[in-house]
Write a protein that holds these residues in place. Structure first.
Motif, PDB file in Angstrom:
ATOM      1  N   SER A  18       0.820  -1.211   0.000  1.00 14.43           N
ATOM      2  CA  SER A  18       0.000   0.000   0.000  1.00 14.43           C
ATOM      3  C   SER A  18       0.859   1.269   0.000  1.00 14.43           C
ATOM      4  CB  SER A  18      -0.969   0.012   1.183  1.00 14.43           C
ATOM      5  OG  SER A  18      -0.275  -0.042   2.408  1.00 14.43           O
ATOM      6  N   ILE A  21       2.251   1.528  -3.590  1.00 13.64           N
ATOM      7  CA  ILE A  21       1.180   1.890  -4.534  1.00 13.64           C
ATOM      8  C   ILE A  21       0.799   3.354  -4.384  1.00 13.64           C
ATOM      9  CG2 ILE A  21      -1.264   1.503  -5.065  1.00 13.64           C
ATOM     10  CD1 ILE A  21      -0.663  -1.525  -4.612  1.00 13.64           C
ATOM     11  N   ILE A  37      -3.041   2.675 -10.221  1.00 12.55           N
ATOM     12  CA  ILE A  37      -3.482   1.425  -9.596  1.00 12.55           C
ATOM     13  C   ILE A  37      -4.682   1.750  -8.708  1.00 12.55           C
ATOM     14  CG2 ILE A  37      -2.851  -0.411  -7.984  1.00 12.55           C
ATOM     15  CD1 ILE A  37       0.051  -0.059  -8.950  1.00 12.55           C
ATOM     16  N   SER A  39      -8.019   0.083  -6.115  1.00 13.03           N
ATOM     17  CA  SER A  39      -8.550  -1.040  -5.347  1.00 13.03           C
ATOM     18  C   SER A  39      -9.579  -1.749  -6.208  1.00 13.03           C
ATOM     19  CB  SER A  39      -9.230  -0.557  -4.067  1.00 13.03           C
ATOM     20  OG  SER A  39      -8.280  -0.042  -3.177  1.00 13.03           O
ATOM     21  N   TYR A  71      -6.043  -5.526  -6.208  1.00 12.76           N
ATOM     22  CA  TYR A  71      -5.783  -4.324  -6.992  1.00 12.76           C
ATOM     23  C   TYR A  71      -6.057  -4.562  -8.468  1.00 12.76           C
ATOM     24  CZ  TYR A  71      -3.113  -3.284  -2.767  1.00 12.76           C
ATOM     25  OH  TYR A  71      -2.726  -3.087  -1.473  1.00 12.76           O
ATOM     26  N   SER A  82      -5.478  -7.595 -12.951  1.00 13.79           N
ATOM     27  CA  SER A  82      -5.595  -7.581 -11.495  1.00 13.79           C
ATOM     28  C   SER A  82      -4.401  -8.281 -10.868  1.00 13.79           C
ATOM     29  CB  SER A  82      -6.901  -8.256 -11.071  1.00 13.79           C
ATOM     30  OG  SER A  82      -6.926  -9.593 -11.516  1.00 13.79           O
ATOM     31  N   CYS A  91       1.196  -6.105 -12.295  1.00 10.79           N
ATOM     32  CA  CYS A  91       1.343  -4.820 -11.609  1.00 10.79           C
ATOM     33  C   CYS A  91       2.223  -3.883 -12.439  1.00 10.79           C
ATOM     34  CB  CYS A  91       1.950  -5.027 -10.232  1.00 10.79           C
ATOM     35  SG  CYS A  91       2.147  -3.491  -9.309  1.00 10.79           S
TER      36      CYS A  91
END
Length: 185
Positions: A18, A21, A37, A39, A71, A82, A91
């Motif tokens: 977190s 991100i 990015i 949730s 995410y 995701s 990611c």
């Protein structure tokens, strides 16, 4: 001794997802807005598709989307990918680019960056002030605010839950149990 950039990259590699991100989204705002990015929740779909159901279905179908992932992001074709961790292929976080940006963005303000990454930087006095000593201290947090995890939490054994959410630690699980016990009292 490592350069400031190398120290920041090391701190990013050890920081919580977190925290990374949050910093990545600031970087993306300035450099690559399409790499944001989000949730993986209803508000993501509401904000990005605003009732265009077929567009959302297309983005999920042609992307690499898992409903249970934490995410989501858009790939280069506006499809949804995701992931649960910044270390997964889907990611968009590029730690090298982020470390470069942070080196410039936070130049001279190490206290603020240390706070953002939950790390303590010790500045060693030397001629060029280019190196920092990183003192790592793992930071564990409960997941009481995570709707998806809390939906699964009462329905799974501890072992099953930790196997399913393999990136969580036993300490985080125990912290959540303790917080729930304390809030019930």
């Amino acid at each position: 001794m490592n350069t400031m950039n190398e120290q920041i990259k090391e701190a990013l590699e050890n920081a919580s997802d977190s925290a990374v991100i949050g910093l990545w989204n600031e970087y993306a705002d300035e450099n690559s807005p399409d790499d944001q990015i989000y949730s993986n929740d209803d508000s993501f779909f509401e904000e990005n598709f605003q009732g265009r159901v077929m567009d959302a279905v297309r983005a999920v179908t042609f992307g690499d989307y898992r409903y249970s992932a934490d995410y989501v992001a858009f790939d280069g074709y506006a499809n949804i990918v995701s992931f649960d961790s910044i270390n997964e292929d889907n990611c968009p976080v590029d730690l090298d680019s982020l470390a470069d940006w942070l080196t410039e963005e936070y130049d001279g303000n190490y206290d603020e960056l240390a706070e953002r990454l939950d790390y303590e930087f010790e500045i060693e006095e030397d001629d060029d002030m280019e190196s920092l000593e990183v003192v790592t201290a793992p930071q564990y947090h409960d997941f009481c605010d995570d709707v998806d995890k809390m939906r699964d939490f009462p329905n799974m054994t501890k072992a099953d839950f930790l196997a399913f959410y393999s990136y969580l630690t036993e300490e985080e699980y125990d912290m959540t149990v303790e917080k729930l016990k304390n809030s019930a009292n």
